[in-house]
Design an enzyme around this catalytic site. Structure first.
Site, PDB file in Angstrom:
ATOM      1  N   ARG A  84       0.753  -1.150  -0.062  1.00  0.00           N
ATOM      2  CA  ARG A  84      -0.036   0.142   0.057  1.00  0.00           C
ATOM      3  C   ARG A  84       1.132   1.399   0.034  1.00  0.00           C
ATOM      4  NH1 ARG A  84      -2.688   3.041   4.510  1.00  0.00           N
ATOM      5  NH2 ARG A  84      -3.994   4.582   3.403  1.00  0.00           N
ATOM      6  N   HIS A 129      -2.897  10.916   0.609  1.00  0.00           N
ATOM      7  CA  HIS A 129      -2.227  10.748   1.895  1.00  0.00           C
ATOM      8  C   HIS A 129      -1.588  12.135   2.319  1.00  0.00           C
ATOM      9  CE1 HIS A 129      -0.873   7.431   4.997  1.00  0.00           C
ATOM     10  NE2 HIS A 129      -0.745   8.536   5.394  1.00  0.00           N
ATOM     11  N   GLU A 174      -7.349   8.751   6.046  1.00  0.00           N
ATOM     12  CA  GLU A 174      -7.930   9.265   7.317  1.00  0.00           C
ATOM     13  C   GLU A 174      -8.245  10.645   7.086  1.00  0.00           C
ATOM     14  OE1 GLU A 174      -4.733   9.096  10.280  1.00  0.00           O
ATOM     15  OE2 GLU A 174      -4.681   6.747  10.408  1.00  0.00           O
ATOM     16  N   ASN A 315      -7.638   1.953   9.491  1.00  0.00           N
ATOM     17  CA  ASN A 315      -6.606   2.112  10.272  1.00  0.00           C
ATOM     18  C   ASN A 315      -6.689   2.070  11.922  1.00  0.00           C
ATOM     19  OD1 ASN A 315      -5.408   2.521   7.788  1.00  0.00           O
ATOM     20  ND2 ASN A 315      -4.562   4.779   8.299  1.00  0.00           N
ATOM     21  N   TYR A 317      -4.717   1.533  15.555  1.00  0.00           N
ATOM     22  CA  TYR A 317      -3.471   1.561  16.476  1.00  0.00           C
ATOM     23  C   TYR A 317      -3.466   1.333  17.848  1.00  0.00           C
ATOM     24  CZ  TYR A 317      -0.849   3.531  12.412  1.00  0.00           C
ATOM     25  OH  TYR A 317      -0.287   3.876  11.079  1.00  0.00           O
ATOM     26  N   GLU A 384      -3.805   0.171   8.025  1.00  0.00           N
ATOM     27  CA  GLU A 384      -2.622   0.282   8.855  1.00  0.00           C
ATOM     28  C   GLU A 384      -2.940  -0.172  10.339  1.00  0.00           C
ATOM     29  OE1 GLU A 384      -1.503   4.405   9.141  1.00  0.00           O
ATOM     30  OE2 GLU A 384      -1.872   4.862   7.034  1.00  0.00           O
TER      31      GLU A 384
HETATM   32  C1  PNW Z   1      -1.535   7.545  11.043  1.00  0.00           C
HETATM   33  N1  PNW Z   1      -5.098   7.560  16.409  1.00  0.00           N
HETATM   34  O1  PNW Z   1      -2.583   8.380  11.629  1.00  0.00           O
HETATM   35  C2  PNW Z   1      -1.064   8.168   9.581  1.00  0.00           C
HETATM   36  O2  PNW Z   1      -2.039   7.572   8.466  1.00  0.00           O
HETATM   37  C3  PNW Z   1       0.176   7.838   8.966  1.00  0.00           C
HETATM   38  O3  PNW Z   1       0.738   8.541   7.967  1.00  0.00           O
HETATM   39  C4  PNW Z   1       1.225   7.877  10.263  1.00  0.00           C
HETATM   40  O4  PNW Z   1       2.426   7.752   9.699  1.00  0.00           O
HETATM   41  C5  PNW Z   1       0.848   6.868  11.521  1.00  0.00           C
HETATM   42  O5  PNW Z   1      -0.356   7.302  11.837  1.00  0.00           O
HETATM   43  C6  PNW Z   1       1.950   6.846  12.593  1.00  0.00           C
HETATM   44  O6  PNW Z   1       1.897   7.936  13.366  1.00  0.00           O
HETATM   45  C7  PNW Z   1      -3.031   8.130  12.712  1.00  0.00           C
HETATM   46  O7  PNW Z   1      -5.806   8.526  16.874  1.00  0.00           O
HETATM   47  C8  PNW Z   1      -3.567   9.049  13.435  1.00  0.00           C
HETATM   48  O8  PNW Z   1      -5.371   6.341  16.675  1.00  0.00           O
HETATM   49  C9  PNW Z   1      -4.493   9.250  14.458  1.00  0.00           C
HETATM   50  C10 PNW Z   1      -4.519   7.753  15.140  1.00  0.00           C
HETATM   51  C11 PNW Z   1      -3.858   6.549  14.511  1.00  0.00           C
HETATM   52  C12 PNW Z   1      -2.987   6.799  13.533  1.00  0.00           C
END
Ligand code: PNW
Length: 486
Positions: A84, A129, A174, A315, A317, A384
């Site tokens: 991706r 992006h 995002e 995505n 995390y 992601e």
């Molecule tokens: C991602 N959250 O953004 C982005 O898509 C990537 O470009 C970036 O490198 C990656 O995070 C790591 O920082 C996020 O609130 C924004 O959980 C917010 C969150 C998670 C990912």
């Protein structure tokens, strides 16, 4: 027996795909080379170095513009099914407008796609992006409704040039993050107009997405045999306690963060989530505005946007806790004010190298189940999932993170019946982490920013992930699972 039914190991179905992700601005460098136009992130990091950690920028980044063969070799060694990447709008259209196509930009992505094909790696392309052409920002960027038409023009150029070789498309990465941080906060272009411009941005992004999807559906789907989706970010939001107030706050927060961009596209009825509509309308009124700060879609727009997907990009995390906010509406409107929740994390949740990211694997499973119930179990591609830790090659903490999140994902699919097509680790290699510069490292490959040729070296996690990607199974010889996945 299917792979996932072997009782000794946790395996994913043979059709389940594994991949890794990057984004153009974070890795390419070559910011003003061979006809590329300026992006809002070029402008912002050059004009406000003091706002970026260590005053760094992405003029060089990982130099991936010059390393097509080398980077694809990294992917090939990982044995992933797909890659991706994102396409830089100003590299393709230096002025943002489609009357001036930069042929070298087309050539660069064609070379990348061709190299992927030779190595049997499926390209998954994100159209946007975050690197908006600066010239379009001069017109107001995503707050100006005209941008939806320009995005359609750009998308048409991409589909005309790459539609025969790229079969999986994501319109946006995002919107929540780039609208909120970019137009309501401190990311480029630094709008800092929360409660106004973030809502305008979101509105135009949703319109632009719907318009591109309809064009794709009518003019390109048949000839390209491709599919199209959009990537949203969804950190799981857990009520701080089991109280009804906390549950209500958590639900509202989910709607404001995820529902904002998911409800108009993925829900049965379409349009913004009701809690969001009601809260922003009521707050705007109390603040003395003649109309809501959250714009309204026309009935035609609701219909155009509703159902504009073949799959959902996701995505994920980390996880947060929610409790009710003060309930007082301040005279200075903001998105945070409208959510009216206190968002925290638990001290005992293991930390990463990013302040916002703690390791909470069970939140991934809850997140997927919430989506399954809210939107009729859509097909999901995890676009992601990843974690930052300090530099170093022996990254057992990253191995544990991926392993624990994959276990949670496995349970969501095979125990709960969530419809997940594949998993993408963020990121292939360390890269420019926006306002955090190069200080936060998410890579399976470490990048040596001191070395002349930006040497990439596989971490332990690269070995771990390539084993998973090649076998489709989680190894049973990792004994130190420190995280609870239930
Ligand atoms: C991602 N959250 O953004 C982005 O898509 C990537 O470009 C970036 O490198 C990656 O995070 C790591 O920082 C996020 O609130 C924004 O959980 C917010 C969150 C998670 C990912």
């Amino acid at each position: 027996k299917e792979r996932n039914e072997l009782d000794s190991k946790l395996c994913f179905h043979s059709s389940f795909a594994f991949g890794v992700a990057t984004a153009s601005f974070q890795i390419e460098g070559a910011w003003n080379v061979s006809g590329k136009g300026e992006s809002i992130w070029d402008r912002y990091t050059h004009e406000h170095p003091e706002r970026v950690f260590d005053h760094k920028n992405a003029d060089v980044a990982d130099g991936s513009y010059y390393k097509v063969k080398e980077d694809v070799q990294l992917l090939s060694q990982l044995g992933v099914n797909f890659y991706r990447f994102s396409i830089s709008w100003p590299r393709i259209l230096p002025d943002g407008l489609s009357n001036n196509v930069n042929e070298d930009g087309i050539r660069y992505y064609k070379e990348l796609i061709e190299e992927l094909r030779k190595n049997k790696i499926t390209p998954v392309a994100t159209m946007y992006h975050w690197d908006l052409p600066q010239s379009l920002q001069e017109l107001g960027g995503w707050t100006n409704p005209i941008i939806a038409d320009y995005f359609v023009d750009y998308a048409r150029v991409l589909l005309d040039n790459f539609g025969d070789t790229v079969k999986v498309w994501l319109t946006f990465n995002e919107p929540l993050t780039f609208c909120e941080n970019g137009y309501g906060g401190d990311d480029a272009p630094g709008g800092r107009s929360s409660g106004f411009e973030d809502y305008m941005c979101g509105h135009n992004v949703l319109r632009a997405h719907g318009m591109v999807y309809r064009m794709f559906d009518q003019k390109y789907r048949k000839i390209t045999k491709g599919v199209m989706g959009i990537t949203n970010v969804f950190p799981w939001i857990e009520p701080a306690t089991t109280s009804r107030e906390d549950q209500k706050a958590a639900d509202a927060a989910r709607q404001f963060m995820f529902g904002w961009y998911a409800n108009p596209i993925f829900s049965q009825q379409g349009d913004y989530p009701q809690v969001m509509r009601k809260a922003v309308d009521a707050n705007s009124k109390r603040q003395g505005f003649p109309r809501s700060r959250l714009p309204y879609f026309t009935a035609e727009e609701v219909e155009m946007i509703r159902g504009s997907f073949d799959f959902m990009g996701l995505n994920h995390y980390t996880t947060y806790l929610a409790a009710p906010g003060s309930g007082k509406i301040s005279t200075k409107p903001s998105y945070q004010d409208d959510i009216n929740a206190i968002i925290t994390q638990k001290d005992e949740w293991p930390k990463s190298n990013s302040t916002w990211l703690r390791v909470v694997p069970w939140g991934f499973r809850r997140c997927l189940n919430w989506i399954k119930n809210a939107y009729n179990n859509p097909k999901i591609l995890i676009t992601e999932n990843g974690v930052s830790f300090e530099a170093g090659l022996h990254d057992t903490k990253r191995v544990n993170y991926i392993d624990a999140y994959l276990r949670a994902l496995h349970a969501a699919i095979y125990k709960d019946g969530c419809h997940v097509l594949g998993y993408t680790y963020w990121s292939l290699m360390d890269n420019f982490e926006w306002m955090r510069g190069y200080s936060e490292r998410f890579g399976l490959y470490q990048v040596d920013y001191e070395s002349q040729n930006l040497t990439r070296t596989p971490r332990l996690s690269a070995k771990y992930f390539s084993n998973v990607a090649k076998t489709g199974c989680l190894p049973d010889d990792y004994t130190d699972y420190t995280y609870n996945t239930d």
